[in-house]
Structures are given as structure tokens and as C-alpha cells.
Design a protein around this motif. Sequence first.
Motif, PDB file in Angstrom:
ATOM      1  N   VAL A  86       0.833  -1.206   0.000  1.00 30.36           N
ATOM      2  CA  VAL A  86       0.000   0.000   0.000  1.00 30.36           C
ATOM      3  C   VAL A  86       0.868   1.258   0.000  1.00 30.36           C
ATOM      4  CG1 VAL A  86      -1.655   1.330   1.376  1.00 30.36           C
ATOM      5  CG2 VAL A  86      -1.998  -1.118   1.041  1.00 30.36           C
ATOM      6  N   ALA A  87       1.925   1.265   0.804  1.00 25.66           N
ATOM      7  CA  ALA A  87       2.801   2.443   0.869  1.00 25.66           C
ATOM      8  C   ALA A  87       3.474   2.707  -0.471  1.00 25.66           C
ATOM      9  CB  ALA A  87       3.856   2.246   1.958  1.00 25.66           C
ATOM     10  N   VAL A  88       3.943   1.669  -1.133  1.00 21.94           N
ATOM     11  CA  VAL A  88       4.588   1.838  -2.432  1.00 21.94           C
ATOM     12  C   VAL A  88       3.582   2.347  -3.459  1.00 21.94           C
ATOM     13  CG1 VAL A  88       5.671   0.592  -4.338  1.00 21.94           C
ATOM     14  CG2 VAL A  88       6.423   0.187  -2.001  1.00 21.94           C
ATOM     15  N   ASN A  89       2.357   1.819  -3.421  1.00 24.53           N
ATOM     16  CA  ASN A  89       1.336   2.284  -4.358  1.00 24.53           C
ATOM     17  C   ASN A  89       0.925   3.726  -4.090  1.00 24.53           C
ATOM     18  OD1 ASN A  89       1.141  -0.010  -5.962  1.00 24.53           O
ATOM     19  ND2 ASN A  89      -0.243  -0.986  -4.523  1.00 24.53           N
ATOM     20  N   VAL A  90       0.877   4.130  -2.839  1.00 25.58           N
ATOM     21  CA  VAL A  90       0.545   5.517  -2.503  1.00 25.58           C
ATOM     22  C   VAL A  90       1.630   6.450  -3.016  1.00 25.58           C
ATOM     23  CG1 VAL A  90       0.336   7.146  -0.577  1.00 25.58           C
ATOM     24  CG2 VAL A  90      -0.943   5.011  -0.549  1.00 25.58           C
ATOM     25  N   VAL A  91       2.879   6.086  -2.836  1.00 33.01           N
ATOM     26  CA  VAL A  91       3.977   6.921  -3.315  1.00 33.01           C
ATOM     27  C   VAL A  91       3.974   6.959  -4.840  1.00 33.01           C
ATOM     28  CG1 VAL A  91       6.488   7.136  -3.398  1.00 33.01           C
ATOM     29  CG2 VAL A  91       5.361   6.606  -1.251  1.00 33.01           C
ATOM     30  N   ALA A  92       3.600   5.862  -5.479  1.00 34.61           N
ATOM     31  CA  ALA A  92       3.579   5.822  -6.939  1.00 34.61           C
ATOM     32  C   ALA A  92       2.484   6.702  -7.528  1.00 34.61           C
ATOM     33  CB  ALA A  92       3.402   4.387  -7.419  1.00 34.61           C
ATOM     34  N   LEU A 141      12.094   9.866  -0.278  1.00 33.48           N
ATOM     35  CA  LEU A 141      12.748   9.253   0.873  1.00 33.48           C
ATOM     36  C   LEU A 141      12.064   9.668   2.171  1.00 33.48           C
ATOM     37  CD1 LEU A 141      15.116   7.583   2.021  1.00 33.48           C
ATOM     38  CD2 LEU A 141      16.415   9.709   2.093  1.00 33.48           C
ATOM     39  N   LEU A 142      11.714  10.930   2.288  1.00 25.55           N
ATOM     40  CA  LEU A 142      11.037  11.419   3.481  1.00 25.55           C
ATOM     41  C   LEU A 142       9.677  10.731   3.663  1.00 25.55           C
ATOM     42  CD1 LEU A 142      10.999  13.455   5.843  1.00 25.55           C
ATOM     43  CD2 LEU A 142       9.834  15.018   4.301  1.00 25.55           C
ATOM     44  N   VAL A 143       8.948  10.560   2.568  1.00 23.94           N
ATOM     45  CA  VAL A 143       7.654   9.880   2.646  1.00 23.94           C
ATOM     46  C   VAL A 143       7.840   8.445   3.118  1.00 23.94           C
ATOM     47  CG1 VAL A 143       5.727   9.003   1.274  1.00 23.94           C
ATOM     48  CG2 VAL A 143       6.525  11.342   0.947  1.00 23.94           C
ATOM     49  N   TYR A 144       8.830   7.745   2.592  1.00 20.25           N
ATOM     50  CA  TYR A 144       9.078   6.369   3.011  1.00 20.25           C
ATOM     51  C   TYR A 144       9.506   6.294   4.482  1.00 20.25           C
ATOM     52  CZ  TYR A 144       8.595   4.280  -1.607  1.00 20.25           C
ATOM     53  OH  TYR A 144       8.099   3.815  -2.787  1.00 20.25           O
ATOM     54  N   VAL A 145      10.310   7.231   4.929  1.00 23.52           N
ATOM     55  CA  VAL A 145      10.736   7.243   6.331  1.00 23.52           C
ATOM     56  C   VAL A 145       9.544   7.491   7.248  1.00 23.52           C
ATOM     57  CG1 VAL A 145      12.103   8.517   8.036  1.00 23.52           C
ATOM     58  CG2 VAL A 145      13.123   7.858   5.857  1.00 23.52           C
ATOM     59  N   VAL A 146       8.706   8.446   6.883  1.00 21.86           N
ATOM     60  CA  VAL A 146       7.519   8.733   7.699  1.00 21.86           C
ATOM     61  C   VAL A 146       6.592   7.526   7.732  1.00 21.86           C
ATOM     62  CG1 VAL A 146       5.428  10.131   7.815  1.00 21.86           C
ATOM     63  CG2 VAL A 146       7.633  11.227   7.427  1.00 21.86           C
ATOM     64  N   LEU A 147       6.320   6.933   6.584  1.00 18.31           N
ATOM     65  CA  LEU A 147       5.466   5.748   6.546  1.00 18.31           C
ATOM     66  C   LEU A 147       6.102   4.570   7.287  1.00 18.31           C
ATOM     67  CD1 LEU A 147       4.124   5.857   2.892  1.00 18.31           C
ATOM     68  CD2 LEU A 147       2.867   6.345   4.988  1.00 18.31           C
ATOM     69  N   TRP A 187       3.636   3.190  11.022  1.00 16.92           N
ATOM     70  CA  TRP A 187       2.954   1.911  11.221  1.00 16.92           C
ATOM     71  C   TRP A 187       3.147   1.355  12.621  1.00 16.92           C
ATOM     72  CZ3 TRP A 187       5.099  -2.746  12.600  1.00 16.92           C
ATOM     73  CH2 TRP A 187       6.486  -2.843  12.533  1.00 16.92           C
ATOM     74  N   VAL A 188       4.266   1.672  13.241  1.00 19.72           N
ATOM     75  CA  VAL A 188       4.566   1.061  14.537  1.00 19.72           C
ATOM     76  C   VAL A 188       3.902   1.798  15.703  1.00 19.72           C
ATOM     77  CG1 VAL A 188       6.697   2.263  15.167  1.00 19.72           C
ATOM     78  CG2 VAL A 188       6.431  -0.141  15.719  1.00 19.72           C
ATOM     79  N   LEU A 189       3.530   3.049  15.516  1.00 17.80           N
ATOM     80  CA  LEU A 189       2.973   3.818  16.636  1.00 17.80           C
ATOM     81  C   LEU A 189       1.717   3.193  17.240  1.00 17.80           C
ATOM     82  CD1 LEU A 189       3.675   7.442  15.419  1.00 17.80           C
ATOM     83  CD2 LEU A 189       4.963   6.079  17.057  1.00 17.80           C
ATOM     84  N   PRO A 190       0.723   2.793  16.463  1.00 14.75           N
ATOM     85  CA  PRO A 190      -0.449   2.173  17.085  1.00 14.75           C
ATOM     86  C   PRO A 190      -0.192   0.741  17.555  1.00 14.75           C
ATOM     87  CG  PRO A 190      -0.771   2.328  14.729  1.00 14.75           C
ATOM     88  CD  PRO A 190       0.511   3.040  15.040  1.00 14.75           C
ATOM     89  N   LEU A 191       0.873   0.122  17.084  1.00 12.96           N
ATOM     90  CA  LEU A 191       1.148  -1.277  17.428  1.00 12.96           C
ATOM     91  C   LEU A 191       2.250  -1.431  18.471  1.00 12.96           C
ATOM     92  CD1 LEU A 191       1.033  -2.661  13.800  1.00 12.96           C
ATOM     93  CD2 LEU A 191      -0.771  -2.751  15.506  1.00 12.96           C
ATOM     94  N   LYS A 192       2.671  -0.340  19.064  1.00 10.57           N
ATOM     95  CA  LYS A 192       3.774  -0.380  20.019  1.00 10.57           C
ATOM     96  C   LYS A 192       3.483  -1.299  21.202  1.00 10.57           C
ATOM     97  CE  LYS A 192       4.659   3.531  21.806  1.00 10.57           C
ATOM     98  NZ  LYS A 192       5.093   4.818  22.316  1.00 10.57           N
ATOM     99  N   GLY A 193       2.244  -1.317  21.666  1.00 10.07           N
ATOM    100  CA  GLY A 193       1.884  -2.151  22.810  1.00 10.07           C
ATOM    101  C   GLY A 193       1.982  -3.633  22.523  1.00 10.07           C
ATOM    102  N   ILE A 194       1.760  -4.021  21.283  1.00 12.22           N
ATOM    103  CA  ILE A 194       1.849  -5.435  20.922  1.00 12.22           C
ATOM    104  C   ILE A 194       3.302  -5.903  20.954  1.00 12.22           C
ATOM    105  CG2 ILE A 194       1.541  -7.086  19.034  1.00 12.22           C
ATOM    106  CD1 ILE A 194      -0.931  -5.527  18.225  1.00 12.22           C
ATOM    107  N   PHE A 195       4.221  -5.067  20.484  1.00 15.41           N
ATOM    108  CA  PHE A 195       5.612  -5.471  20.382  1.00 15.41           C
ATOM    109  C   PHE A 195       6.404  -5.269  21.669  1.00 15.41           C
ATOM    110  CE2 PHE A 195       4.505  -4.587  15.933  1.00 15.41           C
ATOM    111  CZ  PHE A 195       4.837  -5.808  15.392  1.00 15.41           C
TER     112      PHE A 195
END
Length: 73
Positions: free
Chosen positions: A26-32, A43-49, A53-61
Motif C-alpha cells: 500500500v505504501a509503495v502504491n501511494v507513493v507511486a 525518501l522522506l515519505v518512506y521514512v515517515v510511513l 505503522w509502529v505507533l499504534p502497534l507499540k503495545g503489541i511489540f
Amino acid sequence: MALSYKARRRWSLVVLLVAMPLYIVVAVNVVALFERPSLLVELLVYVVLGVVWVLPLKGIFKGVGQADPDAEN
């Protein structure tokens, strides 16, 4: 309600093996969709993306790589 250690381990595997590849596609398609203004913007878009993804899932990891705290010695 907090997830148990085993549940967090299982969900982290699901996220890494199923959800993460889907997120990458999805991220690659959005950038495309955007015309490439410059390499640095892309590069900035890829770094931000890559961080978002990890912010809402931090508690799981959190603590999954440690020994099971509920296990008996």
C-alpha cells in the motif's frame, strides 16, 4: 484489557508476516500515485510511513523479545 504475553507474541507474528507486507504494498502504491518531485521527498515519505505503522502497534511489540514473565522458573 491487556493482552497476555502469548497473545502479544501471536499478534506480533501476524502483524509482521501478514499486515506488514500488505502495508508495504500500500505504501509503495501511494507513493507511486504522486509524480516524483525529488528523491529526498520520496525518501522522506518512506521514512515517515516506516515510522507511522509502529505507533499504534507499540503495545503489541513491547516486551515480546523478553522471557515470558508469567512462566514459572
